[in-house]
Design an enzyme around this catalytic site. Structure first.
Site, short mmCIF file in Angstrom:
data_model
loop_
_atom_site.label_atom_id
_atom_site.label_comp_id
_atom_site.label_asym_id
_atom_site.label_seq_id
_atom_site.Cartn_x
_atom_site.Cartn_y
_atom_site.Cartn_z
N GLY A 34 0.75 -1.14 -0.18
CA GLY A 34 0.02 0.16 -0.01
C GLY A 34 0.91 1.23 -0.21
O GLY A 34 2.07 1.39 0.35
N CYS A 35 0.02 2.32 -0.37
CA CYS A 35 0.84 3.69 -0.41
C CYS A 35 1.48 4.06 0.89
O CYS A 35 2.82 4.50 0.92
CB CYS A 35 -0.05 4.59 -1.24
SG CYS A 35 -1.51 4.83 -0.29
#
Lengths: 342, 342, 342, 342
Positions: free
Chosen positions: D147-148
């Site tokens: 995920g970012c």
């Protein structure tokens, strides 16, 4: 004075509510929700007011509103007001309506531009178009408050149209608006990731404020056949800038143009005509419409720049001006003049 | 190909440097600073390039530049280029100049609009105005790369002017620009607290791109006497939107207008004419100029919307197009087509 | 009451001037410019006030100020106030000072953090630190108005520190500020093309509000040895959010944390503690400090979010609170509670 | 190499598509839409690609995808991928999945944080968590792309956690994200009039990237019990800044901290550790994660600042890194290093 406000949850209603709270003659503000069946706390309906907003929004009921108030403001959407305003009109109860439902005198024009059924002709006839600097409410009981683009544009064009200074078929209006004009309703064009760092035209030649502008312009100067009018959405929350272009009539001088603006607005509390072209920021938070112009001797074009806060001068602020006229109050009562800055 | 770049520290130079790095035919990029006396690391001069930018900026020296490169790009300011370019012109060394110093053919016109001394007439005569879609560099050695506003506006007006579709004295251009067009130099108008949530007009009727636009328009259609041209600073970093208004000639149809645009740009790699009016965001990061139009049968006005990334199509990207022409490379070589989105 | 304001041209001074205009007990506002030698129209010094701002800014003169006013506000920069305030201190003339010059009790601390000479120890001793919710000006004649970051952070930490609810060495403050906090002075970090679409940390562990926060925290709870404090510049014009993290003491419950905040601020007019974490926008334009907290049972951390309008609660608004205390006026007199929205 | 992309219409998919177009080893990109039944032109599904986007999006069909491609990317939402990926897993067909569905090894953890049914344990076991700088895909056929927020935070914490330099229970992460992380779905929190000029916390202590960060941190250092993690939505379109705070272990020096970062990333193509704290803007448009740190000897706290472009290094760019590993290509192939500036 006791006031009713229908539609406090939209952006226009929110700001009008704040203005009414600051009005020295307003002793009571009663809130009503068109589609509500029980009381709802304002702080819940509009969280941004904060927990100190302890007022309640009541269900909409005509008899209650008339019994408890001296005037009712409608900050409801176009198409809604005309469905609920009839009893007030019939009773001659004072109404100030921020929607577009009673601004146009011709039902067919309304239906063409709004794509909704129009109010009855008799009601349209009775309504007063409340462009505050150009008339007095007088004994009218139903005020149709002008639209935001119409306000900025008409105030910029009035001196030119009334004094017959421009070629009537040469008007071009490049209007720019912040996103609050589009309201709270979610849309792709106002989704931050799309709006930010962007410029988007919309409703080119089709904006519903065009017929309202034309109706007033032609009342001032029947020779004006039409205007070119575009709207561009800019990444700003509040404000409208109307940049207006027109060819002047042969022989018109820059001095005449300036004089027309100075004369027209010499007694206006909320229109300021200055020596420089205004920037948008200088009117945010205020009821001012700031104007400036530049004449180009090469093209014989006059450029007029008109800026307003769309939610104040273009909505709730002008509604207060109309309230003041309707009840014989001081023209500037309750109206904000302090710019939000920086 | 070995390329020299003078002026990498300005916004135009930064972006041109990035484009050169991506160009398949460019094997070497040598950086020079006009006012430098010793080598300076690029990462120090332009921190935003990051620590991975290991190139050096060298002091400016004509002989060195000629010896080590096949072409030199000037991304220096107006008034600077004309002071340093003479030896390159004299030697017939290839130059692509992003400043405004050699765009105007008349020295007096330059001096009137730029308020600086003009380059010599002979040098102005020798310079080629490189509006990439309308000509070929051919054997010219000195390319004057068009200005950003001029590019957006001329590409939007070309089909109308060339095909004589509009009334020549009716052109109004309402151009909007992001702040990067104003460069790195600090100014009140680009101070965040002032720019943000604001719209500011500047240089109305006085922008130095006006004569450049007129020179080209009159080459296409001598009947056009002048244009009305305003510039508004918007709270966006990158991009220009030119909204162009003109009255069509009697009898002109919407179909003719569309056909003129389609025909004009049918073979253009970087001009896209579409069925809807473009938004600014769809060209950011690319070399595209996107165009759309709307004809209003009531006003007989055609509205053309033209959007570009001012630092690419309006500067470095068009410079690359001119490089490709000058050296007989593929017209699209090294030019970005991927929009920054969202 | 007659008031003097020195330094109306900075952002803090502009907003304070607007607040004084709205204050019911203020009958006169006289403007003075520290570095002026002749009268200057306000509309010229601060164009954003518009042409309706007809007041004049007068040259600074101590005797004149004392003769014509009941109190003087200094909205001058740190380092300036201490150079000019001595005569007022000597005369016991009422001063409310928005600079940082008299906030710190130790001259050495001031000199370490401000890199300027400190005011004399006696003057520092006499100054009263006016964190409005925690004390009364009483008979003090010199009020040092707290800094913006200090206000947001101290109001968020007070219930925790005073009630000994957190581990004293565990405090981390991640503060975010809009650009107006950096003032009108042009700088690369506030150049629109750099600020926009960016986040920039600055003065990490070195912000001059750190010692002011520590001085007050240790007055409340001497066990707190230090805080970790960072500041991030965000692309917003107005407002500060202090996000505060601390480990709670063993056994502390979420209910105790909530109760501490509710008790501390139960009689505070301008601190609102709510059930949800506040967003920045809900305080812009107001004198409110809005607070919320969340307890994490996994990490035993409490997160407190504190938001203010830096130019009102963090500057001019708190100055008005101190004015009200100093002159025995109603605590809420003249203070804005209407949020700018949308 | 022939590649399939499922989900091009979301922001993550759009950017991944652009990256694949620039990849030197990718010869074909076939687009598929999970919920489509007929072909749709890309220019219609994503107007911002412009009319030059002539590709078609095909209906989703497992057999077709396997037959026509060498690898499939899923840019579909959490909860969707796990419903459609089983046949690819069963067949051992290469998958790079940008959703969160296969990142967590414990189904119960997934269900607690995502509020959706988890993928089967066997599939979770087989998936490889592709944090590109810390491992090699090797023979794994199913890559769960991080995920970012997890990417920015883990890259900032890795040197500290792996080298045991910080007190394990002292980690606080104040993460800030632009709006593109929230995707195209309309929501009040990303409505321009609300997002602009605002800061909004969301999912405090409840963000679904927390377990993913913890899983990896504990793999590096089992002593770390938990982290405090908040997320704030900022008025920026692209980018994440993770500001990370932790107490260092007694005796740890600033030099040791710096050395740990330098050693950890000395061979990393896309992690740059510099002498100054990075700003967000310096990574937009690139696959870089830029890191900086500051040690505070008073609080014994280390502050690490980590910035990424959430749609590149935090999504599609890291997916390309994993593609390069999976197929033995050059580690930097096809990855952007040119910052968007200004």
């Amino acid at each position: 004075m006791k006031t009713a406000l229908v539609g406090v949850t939209g952006y226009g209603g929110m700001v009008l509510y704040q203005l009414l709270q600051q009005h020295p003659a307003v002793t009571e503000i009663n809130l009503y929700g068109h589609s509500q069946t029980t009381d709802q706390p304002l702080s819940e309906a509009v969280p941004m007011f904060g927990i100190s907003a302890t007022a309640m929004i009541h269900p909409y009921d005509v008899a209650t509103i008339m019994a408890a108030n001296d005037v009712v403001f409608f900050a409801t959407s176009a198409g809604v007001t005309s469905q609920v305003a009839a009893p007030f009109i019939a009773a001659g109860f004072p109404v100030i309506d921020l929607s577009g439902d009673y601004r146009l005198k011709q039902p067919a024009t309304y239906e063409k531009w709004y794509h909704k059924p129009a109010a009855p002709q008799a009601a349209l006839d009775a309504a007063y178009y409340g462009l505050a600097e150009f008339g007095q409410v007088g004994s009218a009981k139903y005020v149709a408050n002008p639209g935001c683009y119409a306000t900025a544009t008409l105030l910029g064009l009035a001196p030119l149209a009334q004094n017959d200074l421009i070629q009537p078929d040469s008007i071009v209006v490049d209007a720019k608006s912040g996103t609050s004009g589009a309201g709270k309703k979610l849309a792709t064009s106002t989704h931050f990731s799309q709006t930010n760092e962007n410029l988007q035209l919309y409703k080119v030649d089709q904006h519903q404020h065009i017929p309202e502008i034309m109706q007033q312009l032609q009342a001032w100067n029947p020779e004006i056949p039409a205007i070119e009018f575009t709207t561009t959405l800019i990444p700003v929350t509040r404000g409208i800038m109307s940049t207006i272009y027109a060819k002047v009539k042969p022989g018109t001088t820059a001095e005449q143009l300036v004089a027309a603006f100075e004369t027209t607005y010499q007694h206006a509390d909320f229109v300021r005509f200055g020596a420089t072209l205004p920037m948008l920021k200088q009117v945010q938070g205020t009821n001012f419409c700031d104007l400036g112009l530049q004449y180009n001797p090469v093209t014989h074009n006059v450029t007029v720049v008109s800026v307003i806060d769309n939610l104040i001068k273009g909505a709730g602020g002008q509604a207060i001006q109309n309230l003041n006229q309707m009840f014989g109050l001081d023209a500037a009562a309750g109206l904000p003049t302090h710019v939000i800055m920086p």
